[in-house]
Design a protein around this motif. Structure first.
Motif, PDB file in Angstrom:
ATOM      1  N   THR A   1       0.841  -1.206   0.000  1.00  0.00           N
ATOM      2  CA  THR A   1       0.000   0.000   0.000  1.00  0.00           C
ATOM      3  C   THR A   1       0.870   1.247   0.000  1.00  0.00           C
ATOM      4  O   THR A   1       0.926   1.969  -0.995  1.00  0.00           O
ATOM      5  CB  THR A   1      -0.931   0.001   1.227  1.00  0.00           C
ATOM      6  OG1 THR A   1      -0.142  -0.068   2.418  1.00  0.00           O
ATOM      7  CG2 THR A   1      -1.908  -1.151   1.175  1.00  0.00           C
ATOM      8  N   VAL A   2       1.548   1.528   1.116  1.00  0.00           N
ATOM      9  CA  VAL A   2       2.455   2.674   1.265  1.00  0.00           C
ATOM     10  C   VAL A   2       3.611   2.206   2.146  1.00  0.00           C
ATOM     11  O   VAL A   2       3.537   1.138   2.763  1.00  0.00           O
ATOM     12  CB  VAL A   2       1.735   3.900   1.894  1.00  0.00           C
ATOM     13  CG1 VAL A   2       0.546   4.347   1.041  1.00  0.00           C
ATOM     14  CG2 VAL A   2       1.280   3.608   3.329  1.00  0.00           C
TER      15      VAL A   2
ATOM     16  N   ARG B   1       2.951  12.431  15.669  1.00  0.00           N
ATOM     17  CA  ARG B   1       1.566  11.932  15.681  1.00  0.00           C
ATOM     18  C   ARG B   1       0.959  12.066  17.066  1.00  0.00           C
ATOM     19  O   ARG B   1       1.593  11.711  18.058  1.00  0.00           O
ATOM     20  CB  ARG B   1       1.586  10.460  15.271  1.00  0.00           C
ATOM     21  CG  ARG B   1       0.218   9.763  15.234  1.00  0.00           C
ATOM     22  CD  ARG B   1       0.412   8.449  14.529  1.00  0.00           C
ATOM     23  NE  ARG B   1      -0.688   7.546  14.534  1.00  0.00           N
ATOM     24  CZ  ARG B   1      -1.138   6.962  13.408  1.00  0.00           C
ATOM     25  NH1 ARG B   1      -0.598   7.260  12.248  1.00  0.00           N
ATOM     26  NH2 ARG B   1      -2.104   6.080  13.475  1.00  0.00           N
TER      27      ARG B   1
ATOM     28  N   PRO C   1      -4.295   5.529  17.349  1.00  0.00           N
ATOM     29  CA  PRO C   1      -3.644   4.218  17.484  1.00  0.00           C
ATOM     30  C   PRO C   1      -2.999   3.724  16.190  1.00  0.00           C
ATOM     31  O   PRO C   1      -3.308   4.203  15.105  1.00  0.00           O
ATOM     32  CB  PRO C   1      -4.807   3.304  17.884  1.00  0.00           C
ATOM     33  CG  PRO C   1      -6.020   3.971  17.326  1.00  0.00           C
ATOM     34  CD  PRO C   1      -5.757   5.442  17.392  1.00  0.00           C
TER      35      PRO C   1
ATOM     36  N   HIS D   1       0.998  -5.109  12.469  1.00  0.00           N
ATOM     37  CA  HIS D   1       1.201  -5.905  11.253  1.00  0.00           C
ATOM     38  C   HIS D   1       1.714  -7.292  11.647  1.00  0.00           C
ATOM     39  O   HIS D   1       2.585  -7.402  12.513  1.00  0.00           O
ATOM     40  CB  HIS D   1       2.206  -5.221  10.329  1.00  0.00           C
ATOM     41  CG  HIS D   1       1.707  -3.916   9.770  1.00  0.00           C
ATOM     42  ND1 HIS D   1       1.481  -2.818  10.562  1.00  0.00           N
ATOM     43  CD2 HIS D   1       1.389  -3.548   8.511  1.00  0.00           C
ATOM     44  CE1 HIS D   1       1.033  -1.821   9.803  1.00  0.00           C
ATOM     45  NE2 HIS D   1       0.967  -2.231   8.554  1.00  0.00           N
TER      46      HIS D   1
ATOM     47  N   ARG E   1      -3.308  -6.299  10.511  1.00  0.00           N
ATOM     48  CA  ARG E   1      -3.226  -6.498   9.062  1.00  0.00           C
ATOM     49  C   ARG E   1      -2.014  -7.346   8.733  1.00  0.00           C
ATOM     50  O   ARG E   1      -0.946  -7.169   9.318  1.00  0.00           O
ATOM     51  CB  ARG E   1      -3.168  -5.128   8.374  1.00  0.00           C
ATOM     52  CG  ARG E   1      -2.230  -4.968   7.200  1.00  0.00           C
ATOM     53  CD  ARG E   1      -2.581  -3.709   6.399  1.00  0.00           C
ATOM     54  NE  ARG E   1      -1.439  -3.079   5.740  1.00  0.00           N
ATOM     55  CZ  ARG E   1      -0.969  -3.440   4.533  1.00  0.00           C
ATOM     56  NH1 ARG E   1      -1.518  -4.432   3.855  1.00  0.00           N
ATOM     57  NH2 ARG E   1       0.074  -2.805   4.004  1.00  0.00           N
TER      58      ARG E   1
ATOM     59  N   GLU F   1      -3.515   3.592   1.262  1.00  0.00           N
ATOM     60  CA  GLU F   1      -3.482   2.778   2.466  1.00  0.00           C
ATOM     61  C   GLU F   1      -4.558   1.685   2.475  1.00  0.00           C
ATOM     62  O   GLU F   1      -5.539   1.748   1.741  1.00  0.00           O
ATOM     63  CB  GLU F   1      -3.678   3.653   3.717  1.00  0.00           C
ATOM     64  CG  GLU F   1      -2.639   4.723   3.906  1.00  0.00           C
ATOM     65  CD  GLU F   1      -2.935   5.957   3.083  1.00  0.00           C
ATOM     66  OE1 GLU F   1      -3.885   5.960   2.271  1.00  0.00           O
ATOM     67  OE2 GLU F   1      -2.192   6.938   3.253  1.00  0.00           O
ATOM     68  N   SER F   2      -4.361   0.738   3.391  1.00  0.00           N
ATOM     69  CA  SER F   2      -5.307  -0.361   3.549  1.00  0.00           C
ATOM     70  C   SER F   2      -6.690   0.166   3.948  1.00  0.00           C
ATOM     71  O   SER F   2      -6.824   1.227   4.554  1.00  0.00           O
ATOM     72  CB  SER F   2      -4.807  -1.325   4.627  1.00  0.00           C
ATOM     73  OG  SER F   2      -4.717  -0.668   5.882  1.00  0.00           O
TER      74      SER F   2
ATOM     75  N   LEU G   1     -14.169   2.190   8.601  1.00  0.00           N
ATOM     76  CA  LEU G   1     -13.525   3.319   9.285  1.00  0.00           C
ATOM     77  C   LEU G   1     -12.671   4.132   8.313  1.00  0.00           C
ATOM     78  O   LEU G   1     -12.520   5.325   8.483  1.00  0.00           O
ATOM     79  CB  LEU G   1     -12.651   2.828  10.439  1.00  0.00           C
ATOM     80  CG  LEU G   1     -13.346   2.078  11.572  1.00  0.00           C
ATOM     81  CD1 LEU G   1     -12.388   1.871  12.733  1.00  0.00           C
ATOM     82  CD2 LEU G   1     -14.585   2.817  12.051  1.00  0.00           C
TER      83      LEU G   1
ATOM     84  N   ARG H   1     -14.488   5.642  17.679  1.00  0.00           N
ATOM     85  CA  ARG H   1     -13.875   4.374  17.318  1.00  0.00           C
ATOM     86  C   ARG H   1     -12.810   4.542  16.240  1.00  0.00           C
ATOM     87  O   ARG H   1     -12.108   3.615  15.908  1.00  0.00           O
ATOM     88  CB  ARG H   1     -14.947   3.394  16.803  1.00  0.00           C
ATOM     89  CG  ARG H   1     -15.879   2.896  17.880  1.00  0.00           C
ATOM     90  CD  ARG H   1     -15.158   1.854  18.693  1.00  0.00           C
ATOM     91  NE  ARG H   1     -16.054   1.172  19.618  1.00  0.00           N
ATOM     92  CZ  ARG H   1     -15.609   0.386  20.578  1.00  0.00           C
ATOM     93  NH1 ARG H   1     -14.325   0.178  20.738  1.00  0.00           N
ATOM     94  NH2 ARG H   1     -16.444  -0.212  21.374  1.00  0.00           N
ATOM     95  N   SER H   2     -12.745   5.703  15.620  1.00  0.00           N
ATOM     96  CA  SER H   2     -11.825   5.914  14.499  1.00  0.00           C
ATOM     97  C   SER H   2     -11.047   7.210  14.692  1.00  0.00           C
ATOM     98  O   SER H   2     -11.172   8.148  13.930  1.00  0.00           O
ATOM     99  CB  SER H   2     -12.633   5.974  13.206  1.00  0.00           C
ATOM    100  OG  SER H   2     -11.772   6.049  12.110  1.00  0.00           O
TER     101      SER H   2
END
Ligand code: TXA
Ligand code: MG
Length: 307
Positions: free
Chosen positions: A26-27, A49, A54, A58, A113, A172-173, A185, A211-212
């Motif tokens: 993805t990135v 960040r 969160p 991986h 992921r 991104e995923s 999300l 939640r996101s």
């Protein structure tokens, strides 16, 4: 270059609390041992960040994922279909130690992921446990899709880096939460329709913003101002076109192919940002179907429309 030696060296750096620039399909990501709070703190610092946002854990495979998260039938069906690959699931946490509190921003859920890039898979196998790997950009900037861009963004904080070539997907995923009703999300490389074909209708994230957390801030932004849905750019704007009328300069896809546009998006935003004398970036309309949903999501956030 000897990939095996590089991967052994990168795994050793991670074991001793170092950070690694990691290629994925993805990135590019900035990886650290998910269970090492000090290493994870360095990731937050390098990216600038906010600590309430969160990180994704991986993993090499489904077996490792099942150790850190609680899988139910829909989660099993999704990973059977899309892993390894660009799908992230937010699930109830199963093992507090494997993914430290800071990595989860204190939540009792975890995002997991299994990436598909062969170098990411090899590193995860040699390392043996989960790695956090947020996109390797500084917070708020476009995600890096080449090793050079990743190195420029956060390479200064990394002990090692793996050059896996340009990212084939470039976006991104997709992030899906399976906590109550399945929720989208973050639209991403796996389309809404592909996910709904496996588990049925997805609810929207907006109804559940807490939640996101990562969705609340401006994201993916170049330095120059961005105008969207532009058919005719001004003379002082760089134009990111799309389709046969999209011009020859930075045409995201002259053939109107959304996968090609996704792969070019972040690299072109960066290149447009560096163009001499430009005062802004104008982007052609992109259809909102399939991968277009994720492309338009990133463009709206880059332009400052968040919510
Ligand atoms: O494609 C990708 O997913 C890339 C590559 C490097 O794997 N990584 C990536 O990570 O995009 P990052 O940190 O830039 O984005 C992770 C997203 C954020 O929007 C974050 O808020 C969300 O996942 N997330 C992580 N854990 C979460 C959780 N427990 N609940 C809800 N959202 C979560
Ligand atoms: Mg990111």
């Amino acid at each position: 270059m000897d990939d095996h030696a590089d991967i052994t060296e990168a795994a050793a750096a991670l074991k001793t609390g170092g950070l690694v620039i990691l290629p994925t399909e993805t990135v590019y990501g900035l990886a650290a041992d998910a269970g090492d709070a000090q290493a994870v703190a360095k990731v937050f610092e390098a990216k600038g960040r906010p600590a309430f946002n969160p990180l994704i854990a991986h993993v090499a495979d489904i077996t490792t994922a099942r150790r850190i998260a609680v899988f139910e039938a829909r989660a099993e069906a999704l990973v059977a279909r899309f892993w390894p690959g660009p799908l992230t699931l937010v699930l109830p946490l199963a093992d507090e130690a494997a993914v430290c509190d800071l990595a989860r921003a204190g939540l009792d859920t975890v995002a997991v992921r299994a990436p598909g890039h062969p170098m990411a898979r090899a590193l995860l196998q040699v390392f043996g446990g989960p790695l956090v790997a947020p996109s390797a950009n500084r917070s708020g900037r476009p995600s890096p899709t080449t090793f050079a861009d990743a190195w420029e963004e956060t390479g200064g904080a990394a002990t090692a880096g793996l050059d896996g070539g340009p990212c084939v997907i470039g976006l991104e995923s997709t992030v899906v939460a399976l906590l109550d009703r399945p929720r989208l999300l973050r639209p991403g490389a796996v389309t809404r329709a592909e996910i709904e074909a496996v588990i049925g209708p997805l609810a929207e994230a907006q109804a559940d913003a807490k939640r996101s957390p990562g969705r609340l801030t401006r994201h993916y932004a170049p330095t120059l101002p961005l105008r969207l849905d532009v058919e005719e750019p001004r003379a002082d704007e760089v134009w990111l076109g799309f389709g046969p009328r999209g011009g020859a300069g930075f045409n995201l896809s002259a053939e109107g192919d959304l996968a090609e546009a996704a792969a070019n998006l972040f690299a072109y935003l960066r290149a447009a940002d560096r163009a001499d004398g430009a005062t802004g970036i104008a982007v052609a309309p992109i259809p909102d179907t399939g991968l277009g949903e994720a492309i338009n999501d990133r463009l709206r956030r880059a332009a400052g429309f968040v919510g």
